[in-house]
Every structure is written in structure tokens, then in C-alpha cells.
Scaffold this motif. Structure first.
Motif, PDB file in Angstrom:
ATOM      1  N   GLY A 116       0.836  -1.199   0.000  1.00 57.45           N
ATOM      2  CA  GLY A 116       0.000   0.000   0.000  1.00 57.45           C
ATOM      3  C   GLY A 116       0.872   1.251   0.000  1.00 57.45           C
ATOM      4  O   GLY A 116       2.042   1.188   0.371  1.00 57.45           O
ATOM      5  N   PHE A 117       0.322   2.361  -0.432  1.00 59.31           N
ATOM      6  CA  PHE A 117       1.081   3.610  -0.350  1.00 59.31           C
ATOM      7  C   PHE A 117       0.141   4.803  -0.202  1.00 59.31           C
ATOM      8  O   PHE A 117      -1.073   4.705  -0.475  1.00 59.31           O
ATOM      9  CB  PHE A 117       1.993   3.789  -1.581  1.00 59.31           C
ATOM     10  N   THR A 118       0.718   5.904   0.253  1.00 54.89           N
ATOM     11  CA  THR A 118       0.012   7.181   0.189  1.00 54.89           C
ATOM     12  C   THR A 118       0.916   8.152  -0.561  1.00 54.89           C
ATOM     13  O   THR A 118       2.140   8.053  -0.488  1.00 54.89           O
ATOM     14  CB  THR A 118      -0.287   7.780   1.579  1.00 54.89           C
ATOM     15  N   ALA A 119       0.323   9.046  -1.319  1.00 57.15           N
ATOM     16  CA  ALA A 119       1.086  10.074  -2.036  1.00 57.15           C
ATOM     17  C   ALA A 119       0.337  11.380  -1.829  1.00 57.15           C
ATOM     18  O   ALA A 119      -0.874  11.447  -2.060  1.00 57.15           O
ATOM     19  CB  ALA A 119       1.164   9.722  -3.515  1.00 57.15           C
ATOM     20  N   ARG A 120       1.058  12.400  -1.356  1.00 58.08           N
ATOM     21  CA  ARG A 120       0.410  13.671  -1.018  1.00 58.08           C
ATOM     22  C   ARG A 120       1.120  14.842  -1.651  1.00 58.08           C
ATOM     23  O   ARG A 120       2.341  14.869  -1.747  1.00 58.08           O
ATOM     24  CB  ARG A 120       0.442  13.907   0.501  1.00 58.08           C
ATOM     25  N   LYS A 121       0.342  15.829  -2.027  1.00 60.82           N
ATOM     26  CA  LYS A 121       0.906  17.108  -2.455  1.00 60.82           C
ATOM     27  C   LYS A 121       0.051  18.200  -1.819  1.00 60.82           C
ATOM     28  O   LYS A 121      -1.182  18.194  -1.959  1.00 60.82           O
ATOM     29  CB  LYS A 121       0.906  17.206  -3.982  1.00 60.82           C
ATOM     30  N   VAL A 122       0.714  19.073  -1.100  1.00 61.70           N
ATOM     31  CA  VAL A 122       0.008  20.063  -0.285  1.00 61.70           C
ATOM     32  C   VAL A 122       0.296  21.468  -0.786  1.00 61.70           C
ATOM     33  O   VAL A 122       1.438  21.808  -1.095  1.00 61.70           O
ATOM     34  CB  VAL A 122       0.459  19.958   1.203  1.00 61.70           C
ATOM     35  N   SER A 123      -0.742  22.286  -0.834  1.00 60.16           N
ATOM     36  CA  SER A 123      -0.590  23.688  -1.198  1.00 60.16           C
ATOM     37  C   SER A 123      -0.225  24.487   0.056  1.00 60.16           C
ATOM     38  O   SER A 123      -0.534  24.067   1.177  1.00 60.16           O
ATOM     39  CB  SER A 123      -1.920  24.198  -1.751  1.00 60.16           C
ATOM     40  N   SER A 124       0.424  25.620  -0.135  1.00 59.87           N
ATOM     41  CA  SER A 124       0.706  26.463   1.037  1.00 59.87           C
ATOM     42  C   SER A 124      -0.554  27.199   1.475  1.00 59.87           C
ATOM     43  O   SER A 124      -0.606  27.803   2.535  1.00 59.87           O
ATOM     44  CB  SER A 124       1.821  27.456   0.700  1.00 59.87           C
ATOM     45  N   ARG A 125      -1.588  27.142   0.616  1.00 60.00           N
ATOM     46  CA  ARG A 125      -2.858  27.802   0.954  1.00 60.00           C
ATOM     47  C   ARG A 125      -3.879  26.775   1.427  1.00 60.00           C
ATOM     48  O   ARG A 125      -3.865  25.625   0.994  1.00 60.00           O
ATOM     49  CB  ARG A 125      -3.386  28.533  -0.286  1.00 60.00           C
ATOM     50  N   PRO A 126      -4.770  27.187   2.323  1.00 65.38           N
ATOM     51  CA  PRO A 126      -5.768  26.219   2.812  1.00 65.38           C
ATOM     52  C   PRO A 126      -6.775  25.852   1.720  1.00 65.38           C
ATOM     53  O   PRO A 126      -6.937  26.597   0.748  1.00 65.38           O
ATOM     54  CB  PRO A 126      -6.454  26.973   3.951  1.00 65.38           C
ATOM     55  N   GLY A 127      -7.431  24.726   1.910  1.00 61.83           N
ATOM     56  CA  GLY A 127      -8.431  24.279   0.935  1.00 61.83           C
ATOM     57  C   GLY A 127      -8.816  22.849   1.218  1.00 61.83           C
ATOM     58  O   GLY A 127      -8.351  22.255   2.195  1.00 61.83           O
ATOM     59  N   PRO A 128      -9.656  22.287   0.378  1.00 58.98           N
ATOM     60  CA  PRO A 128     -10.132  20.924   0.622  1.00 58.98           C
ATOM     61  C   PRO A 128      -9.033  19.870   0.453  1.00 58.98           C
ATOM     62  O   PRO A 128      -8.027  20.125  -0.201  1.00 58.98           O
ATOM     63  CB  PRO A 128     -11.205  20.722  -0.461  1.00 58.98           C
ATOM     64  N   LYS A 129      -9.297  18.714   1.056  1.00 59.00           N
ATOM     65  CA  LYS A 129      -8.404  17.564   0.881  1.00 59.00           C
ATOM     66  C   LYS A 129      -9.172  16.527   0.086  1.00 59.00           C
ATOM     67  O   LYS A 129     -10.141  15.939   0.585  1.00 59.00           O
ATOM     68  CB  LYS A 129      -8.011  16.976   2.231  1.00 59.00           C
ATOM     69  N   ILE A 130      -8.756  16.340  -1.148  1.00 55.08           N
ATOM     70  CA  ILE A 130      -9.457  15.412  -2.035  1.00 55.08           C
ATOM     71  C   ILE A 130      -8.557  14.213  -2.326  1.00 55.08           C
ATOM     72  O   ILE A 130      -7.361  14.380  -2.577  1.00 55.08           O
ATOM     73  CB  ILE A 130      -9.867  16.116  -3.357  1.00 55.08           C
ATOM     74  N   ALA A 131      -9.154  13.023  -2.280  1.00 56.66           N
ATOM     75  CA  ALA A 131      -8.360  11.796  -2.465  1.00 56.66           C
ATOM     76  C   ALA A 131      -8.785  11.034  -3.709  1.00 56.66           C
ATOM     77  O   ALA A 131      -9.958  11.043  -4.100  1.00 56.66           O
ATOM     78  CB  ALA A 131      -8.527  10.902  -1.243  1.00 56.66           C
ATOM     79  N   PHE A 132      -7.813  10.377  -4.320  1.00 54.92           N
ATOM     80  CA  PHE A 132      -8.083   9.443  -5.411  1.00 54.92           C
ATOM     81  C   PHE A 132      -7.687   8.055  -4.925  1.00 54.92           C
ATOM     82  O   PHE A 132      -6.637   7.889  -4.291  1.00 54.92           O
ATOM     83  CB  PHE A 132      -7.264   9.826  -6.652  1.00 54.92           C
TER      84      PHE A 132
END
Ligand SMILES: [Zn+2]
Ligand SMILES: [Zn+2]
Length: 398
Positions: A65-81
Motif C-alpha cells: 500500500g502507499f500514500t502520495a500527497r501534495k500540499v498547497s501552502s494555501r488552505p483548501g479541501p483535501k481530495i483523495a483518489f
């Protein structure tokens, strides 16, 4: 001229189309069974790493299994695929999970490319063993570890023989039933033995005799995996493996309680000791979020100029994506990779999952999923509406 976010997404997917097809082909030609998808998980992880995602392998008790994340410096929703990439024994990618994993990674990368301006976070959950088996249905483990707790919505697609919205799916209670008895000479002193196989066969028949009554709404199927070793020895051990499927978790869980009572009765009658254990994660029924499906349908119809089937087809299968639908809104639409005669879990379906049409659908899925996610990042009212719709549906099940 400044490009719109929609244009950037389409352009990104087109630019990466060859790479995505190569990954789907690679996973297809290296079919790996549930929880053994090392090459497939790595292939998707490397692609996302190249696109500046932070990738972590070995998640929630699943090495592949794995997780891959990319985060913006600005707030906003967290959407997953949600990415699946396991194959079936003998027939390889007869469920087309090579296309699912690749489309989800492609869609996430397209969003990741513009996440800084959108705000929030984009996540890919690489979830092994959708097809089950030992420690299978990894999405349930991810849910149990709380990995979806902060996720606003999750998306994936499944290859099929038609285009349709998310469908209801059945629960699965995956249980092993074991009977323990006592060996004895089958001819010399059978009275000294306790026949575990007799008890198991009685159980098997009892279960199926309830199929027209108590269990009439359930779909029960099983095999005997151990019925003794030699005809002249009274078997002291017998084992069967069952899937008990129902329309709702309440229904199938209730059935497991009834089965425990049946086992107690059989133990009394046969002098055996029985044991019921789950050999993999249990699978929930799907909680549909019609507002979310409506968004996908609109995007599908806008983009393709075609209509998508919006009704519910009779549920036949199960998916662990349903477990995720109990903790966050999920869409799991179906997109065609062949004609209507095509059926899942066949070699024909495996061929379609590595065909021109299959790859065309892969790229379409990547675009549609990322365009759907884009709306969730951009339109907070819409996201709220979807979450409210989901909340109502969850509440109605309590
Ligand atoms: Zn399948
Ligand atoms: Zn599948």
C-alpha cells in the motif's frame, strides 16, 4: 492568454498520456495478486514522486500500500483518489485494476500540477488487494487507521462494459469455519472418534437450507478447503471458507450472529468444537452520494457529449471502496472499455484492459476524475452540498 484550470488539466493529461499508458501496460504485463503488488505499487509511486508528491509505501499493515500527497501552502479541501492495482489468479488483470490505479494517479498528478493555486491537498491512496484474499480489502484497513478522517471526498473509476454512475454494492462477511474433532480408526473404532467433516457438512447443508427462509436476502457461497486426509481415519479437522453477502451491513452482520448460533447447536449435536474467524477485512455496502454522482455525470456529459446511465443496476458484486463511503463521500463510476457483452473477471476483460479502447478510457477517466475534483476545490458551496447529501444518507442508516 492565461489558460483556465480546466485547460491546464486536459493539457497535463494529454502531455502525460504516453507515460500513463506505459504504466498501465507495465502493471498489466506484471499481474500481481493482492498484497503482493510490489512492482505495481512502485510504478505508481514513482510516477507520483516525479510529480513532486510525497510518497510513503507500506501503509496500514499492507506492505504494497502507499500514500502520495501534495500540499498547497494555501488552505483548501483535501481530495483523495483511490488507486487499485491487484490482479486475479490465472487471468491477470481481468478486473482492469491496471487502469484504475493509473487513472487515479494520473488524475491526482493533474490536480497536483495546479494545487498551489487551488489550495488544499491532493492525496492518492494506493490500496492493495481489492479482490480479497488473506488480509485483503485494504481500504478497510486504511479506514480503520483513520486515514480518511480529514478527507473531504474521494474518487475512483472502474472499467466496465457500459458507462454508469456509482452503483450500490453488497457487503461481504469473509469467514473461515473450522471444526475440531478427534481422530480414530474409521473401521476399527469409529465410536472413539469425533468426525469434524460430518459436522462441517451438516453446517454446510444447514446454511444452504436457510437460503429460502432466514437467509433469503443473502448471497452465500463457500468451499470446503479441508475435509480430512485419509478415508480410513476419522477426520479431526475440517474447514470451509465462505463469503456471506447482503444488501446492508446490519443484514449480513445479523446473519453472522445466526451462524454462530447454528455452530453452537452443531457442536452440541456432534461433540465438536467450532471456530468462526474473519480471514480478511469485512466489506461494507456502498453509501451513495447522488449529488456527487450528479457532478460527475454532468462533467462526463459535457466533456463527451454522450449520456451516462444514471439508474441503479441490480447489485451483484462488492467493493472495499464501499468501506470508504462510510467515512467520506465517494464516487465509483463505471466507464466502458469494450462492448456490452464484455464481463468482468474473464480473459476477454483482461485483454480489453490492455487494448486501444482500454487506454482511451484510461485517459478519459483520468481527465473526468480530475475535472470533477477541480469543481470541489473551486466551489466550496458545491462541496458543502455534497457533504450534506452524504451526511443525510449516513444518518438514515443509523
Ligand atoms: Zn474484480
Ligand atoms: Zn475490480
Amino acid at each position: 492568454m492565461i489558460k483556465t484550470e480546466k485547460e491546464l488539466i486536459i493539457e497535463f493529461t494529454d502531455k502525460n498520456s504516453e507515460v500513463l499508458i506505459e504504466i498501465a501496460k507495465f502493471i498489466h504485463s506484471n499481474p500481481e495478486l493482492g498484497n503482493q503488488e510490489f512492482l505495481s505499487g512502485k510504478a505508481l509511486g514513482s510516477f507520483l514522486k516525479k510529480h513532486n508528491f510525497t510518497v510513503t509505501h507500506n501503509i496500514a499493515g499492507h506492505e504494497t500500500g502507499f500514500t502520495a500527497r501534495k500540499v498547497s501552502s494555501r488552505p483548501g479541501p483535501k481530495i483523495a483518489f483511490l488507486a487499485e492495482y491487484d490482479a486475479l489468479p490465472e487471468i491477470g488483470h481481468g478486473c482492469g485494476h491496471n487502469l484504475i490505479g493509473t487513472a487515479s494517479a494520473g488524475a491526482a498528478a493533474a490536480i497536483g500540477n495546479i494545487i498551489e493555486s487551488l489550495g488544499g491537498e491532493v492525496v492518492v491512496f494506493g490500496t492493495p488487494a481489492e479482490e480479497g484474499g488473506d488480509n485483503g480489502s485494504a481500504k478497510a484497513s486504511f479506514v480503520n487507521e483513520g486515514l480518511f478522517d480529514n478527507i473531504d471526498a474521494a474518487l475512483m473509476f472502474h472499467p466496465a462494459n457500459k458507462n454508469s454512475v456509482t452503483q450500490k454494492t453488497q457487503t461481504v462477511e469473509p469467514v473461515d469455519i473450522e471444526f475440531f474433532g478427534k481422530t480414530a480408526h474409521a473401521a476399527g473404532s469409529p465410536e472413539k472418534g469425533i468426525n469434524a467433516l460430518h459436522a462441517l457438512i451438516h453446517f454446510y447443508n444447514t446454511l444452504h437450507s436457510h437460503q429460502t427462509g432466514k437467509f433469503k436476502n443473502l448471497n452465500i457461497h463457500g468451499v470446503i478447503t479441508d475435509g480430512g486426509k485419509a478415508p480410513n481415519v476419522i477426520p479431526d479437522y475440517a474447514k470451509a471458507r465462505f463469503y456471506i453477502r447482503g444488501a446492508t451491513s446490519n443484514e449480513s452482520r445479523e446473519a453472522v450472529n445466526t451462524i454462530k448460533d447454528i455452530l453452537t447447536g452443531i457442536d452440541k449435536a456432534f461433540n465438536t468444537t467450532s471456530k468462526l474467524t474473519y480471514f480478511q477485512n469485512r466489506v461494507d455496502h456502498f453509501v451513495l452520494t447522488p449529488e456527487f454522482d450528479k457532478l460527475f455525470s454532468n462533467i462526463y456529459e459535457d466533456y463527451t457529449g454522450l449520456t451516462i446511465e444514471k439508474g441503479q443496476i441490480k447489485p451483484g458484486g462488492s467493493t472495499d471502496a464501499a468501506n470508504v463511503s462510510h467515512v467520506t463521500p465517494v464516487i465509483h463510476p463505471y466507464l466502458s472499455i469494450g462492448d456490452s457483452s464484455l464481463t468482468g473477471h474473464t480473459t476477454e476483460f483482461a485483454d480489453a484492459a490492455c487494448s486501444e479502447k482500454g487506454f482511451e478510457t484510461l485517459l478519459l477517466a483520468a481527465k473526468l476524475l480530475s475535472l470533477t475534483a477541480l469543481e470541489l476545490y473551486k466551489d466550496s458551496e458545491l462541496l458543502e452540498k455534497i457533504k450534506n447529501d452524504w451526511n443525510k444518507r449516513i444518518d438514515s442508516q443509523k
